[in-house]
Design a protein around this motif. Structure first.
Motif, mmCIF file in Angstrom:
data_model
loop_
_atom_site.group_PDB
_atom_site.id
_atom_site.type_symbol
_atom_site.label_atom_id
_atom_site.label_comp_id
_atom_site.label_asym_id
_atom_site.label_seq_id
_atom_site.Cartn_x
_atom_site.Cartn_y
_atom_site.Cartn_z
ATOM 1 N N ILE A 206 -2.518 -19.740 -11.001
ATOM 2 C CA ILE A 206 -2.489 -18.424 -10.325
ATOM 3 C C ILE A 206 -3.277 -17.209 -11.079
ATOM 4 C CG2 ILE A 206 -0.978 -16.313 -9.910
ATOM 5 C CD1 ILE A 206 1.180 -18.514 -8.998
ATOM 6 N N THR A 207 -2.911 -17.679 -12.563
ATOM 7 C CA THR A 207 -3.929 -16.658 -13.416
ATOM 8 C C THR A 207 -5.299 -16.985 -13.169
ATOM 9 O OG1 THR A 207 -1.860 -16.708 -14.956
ATOM 10 C CG2 THR A 207 -3.991 -16.067 -15.741
ATOM 11 N N PRO B 248 -13.397 -6.725 -3.059
ATOM 12 C CA PRO B 248 -12.877 -5.344 -2.417
ATOM 13 C C PRO B 248 -11.807 -6.334 -0.893
ATOM 14 C CG PRO B 248 -14.966 -5.991 -1.977
ATOM 15 C CD PRO B 248 -14.595 -7.006 -2.955
ATOM 16 N N ASP B 249 -11.807 -7.402 -0.783
ATOM 17 C CA ASP B 249 -10.856 -7.767 0.302
ATOM 18 C C ASP B 249 -10.148 -8.713 -0.099
ATOM 19 O OD1 ASP B 249 -12.766 -9.698 -0.410
ATOM 20 O OD2 ASP B 249 -13.299 -10.404 1.668
ATOM 21 N N LEU B 250 -9.654 -8.696 -1.542
ATOM 22 C CA LEU B 250 -8.435 -9.611 -1.996
ATOM 23 C C LEU B 250 -7.034 -8.507 -1.787
ATOM 24 C CD1 LEU B 250 -7.150 -12.017 -3.501
ATOM 25 C CD2 LEU B 250 -7.696 -10.651 -5.586
ATOM 26 N N VAL B 251 -6.182 -9.366 -1.139
ATOM 27 C CA VAL B 251 -4.923 -8.576 -0.743
ATOM 28 C C VAL B 251 -3.618 -9.042 -1.356
ATOM 29 C CG1 VAL B 251 -3.481 -7.929 0.826
ATOM 30 C CG2 VAL B 251 -5.809 -7.682 1.386
ATOM 31 N N ASN B 252 -2.668 -8.638 -2.094
ATOM 32 C CA ASN B 252 -1.575 -8.995 -2.779
ATOM 33 C C ASN B 252 -0.515 -8.355 -2.172
ATOM 34 O OD1 ASN B 252 0.320 -8.328 -5.360
ATOM 35 N ND2 ASN B 252 -0.055 -10.555 -4.668
ATOM 36 N N GLN B 253 0.405 -9.117 -1.353
ATOM 37 C CA GLN B 253 1.596 -8.713 -0.891
ATOM 38 C C GLN B 253 2.698 -9.405 -1.730
ATOM 39 O OE1 GLN B 253 0.901 -9.282 3.442
ATOM 40 N NE2 GLN B 253 1.004 -6.870 3.828
ATOM 41 N N LYS C 164 15.445 -13.029 -3.333
ATOM 42 C CA LYS C 164 14.309 -13.911 -3.244
ATOM 43 C C LYS C 164 12.913 -13.129 -3.226
ATOM 44 C CE LYS C 164 16.926 -17.279 -1.628
ATOM 45 N NZ LYS C 164 17.286 -18.675 -2.386
ATOM 46 N N VAL C 165 11.986 -13.770 -4.005
ATOM 47 C CA VAL C 165 10.534 -12.981 -4.010
ATOM 48 C C VAL C 165 9.548 -14.199 -3.399
ATOM 49 C CG1 VAL C 165 8.774 -12.012 -5.690
ATOM 50 C CG2 VAL C 165 11.232 -11.785 -5.873
ATOM 51 N N CYS C 166 8.498 -13.608 -2.653
ATOM 52 C CA CYS C 166 7.516 -14.335 -2.041
ATOM 53 C C CYS C 166 6.213 -13.544 -2.428
ATOM 54 C CB CYS C 166 7.633 -14.486 -0.509
ATOM 55 S SG CYS C 166 6.264 -15.289 0.103
ATOM 56 N N GLU C 167 5.176 -14.064 -2.965
ATOM 57 C CA GLU C 167 3.962 -13.337 -3.243
ATOM 58 C C GLU C 167 2.873 -13.933 -2.634
ATOM 59 O OE1 GLU C 167 1.811 -11.453 -7.098
ATOM 60 O OE2 GLU C 167 3.572 -12.714 -7.429
ATOM 61 N N LEU C 168 2.426 -13.137 -1.767
ATOM 62 C CA LEU C 168 1.177 -13.672 -0.844
ATOM 63 C C LEU C 168 -0.045 -12.905 -1.386
ATOM 64 C CD1 LEU C 168 0.270 -15.188 1.736
ATOM 65 C CD2 LEU C 168 0.956 -13.084 2.873
ATOM 66 N N TRP C 169 -1.182 -14.015 -1.390
ATOM 67 C CA TRP C 169 -2.472 -13.499 -1.907
ATOM 68 C C TRP C 169 -3.315 -14.229 -0.943
ATOM 69 C CZ3 TRP C 169 -4.010 -10.832 -6.139
ATOM 70 C CH2 TRP C 169 -3.163 -10.593 -7.293
ATOM 71 N N TYR C 170 -4.172 -13.207 -0.116
ATOM 72 C CA TYR C 170 -5.206 -13.629 0.827
ATOM 73 C C TYR C 170 -6.614 -12.765 0.801
ATOM 74 C CZ TYR C 170 -3.289 -9.883 4.013
ATOM 75 O OH TYR C 170 -2.861 -8.897 4.270
ATOM 76 N N ILE C 171 -7.644 -13.317 1.413
ATOM 77 C CA ILE C 171 -8.734 -12.744 1.561
ATOM 78 C C ILE C 171 -8.840 -12.086 2.782
ATOM 79 C CG2 ILE C 171 -11.446 -12.790 1.145
ATOM 80 C CD1 ILE C 171 -10.912 -15.146 -0.724
ATOM 81 N N SER C 172 -8.705 -10.790 2.978
ATOM 82 C CA SER C 172 -8.899 -10.207 4.415
ATOM 83 C C SER C 172 -9.765 -10.463 5.217
ATOM 84 C CB SER C 172 -8.416 -8.536 4.287
ATOM 85 O OG SER C 172 -9.503 -7.969 3.626
ATOM 86 N N TYR D 111 5.329 -12.237 7.129
ATOM 87 C CA TYR D 111 5.818 -11.124 6.790
ATOM 88 C C TYR D 111 7.063 -10.882 7.436
ATOM 89 C CZ TYR D 111 6.507 -6.541 4.485
ATOM 90 O OH TYR D 111 6.886 -5.271 3.946
ATOM 91 N N VAL D 112 7.106 -10.609 8.706
ATOM 92 C CA VAL D 112 8.351 -10.235 9.429
ATOM 93 C C VAL D 112 9.469 -11.488 9.535
ATOM 94 C CG1 VAL D 112 8.898 -9.910 11.824
ATOM 95 C CG2 VAL D 112 6.987 -8.718 11.000
#
Length: 70
Positions: A9-10, A20-25, A32-40, A53-54
């Motif tokens: 991950i690092t 510019p299009d890297l998104v972290n949610q 509970k924690v969920c971390e999502l990384w994606y290229i929009s 997400y929903v």
């Protein structure tokens, strides 16, 4: 030698920082924690929202999110 998940991950974060299009949610519910990384620019953001997400918030209450993903 295999890298740990945290090391991978690092490395990914280092490579994509400044993109510019890297998104972290980050989703959090009931401890509970969920971390999502994606290229929009190459992902369907609406599909991510509707399919990941929903349901996270809907399914986390009864512990069925992992079953949902599978």
């Amino acid at each position: 030698m295999f890298k740990s998940n945290q090391e991978m991950i690092t490395d990914i974060k280092k490579e994509l920082t400044g993109s510019p299009d890297l998104v972290n949610q980050r989703f959090e519910a009931d401890g509970k924690v969920c971390e999502l990384w994606y290229i929009s620019s190459i992902c369907d953001v609406e599909k991510i929202h509707n399919d990941l997400y929903v349901p996270f918030y809907e399914e986390i209450e009864n512990g069925e999110y992992m079953n949902y993903l599978l």
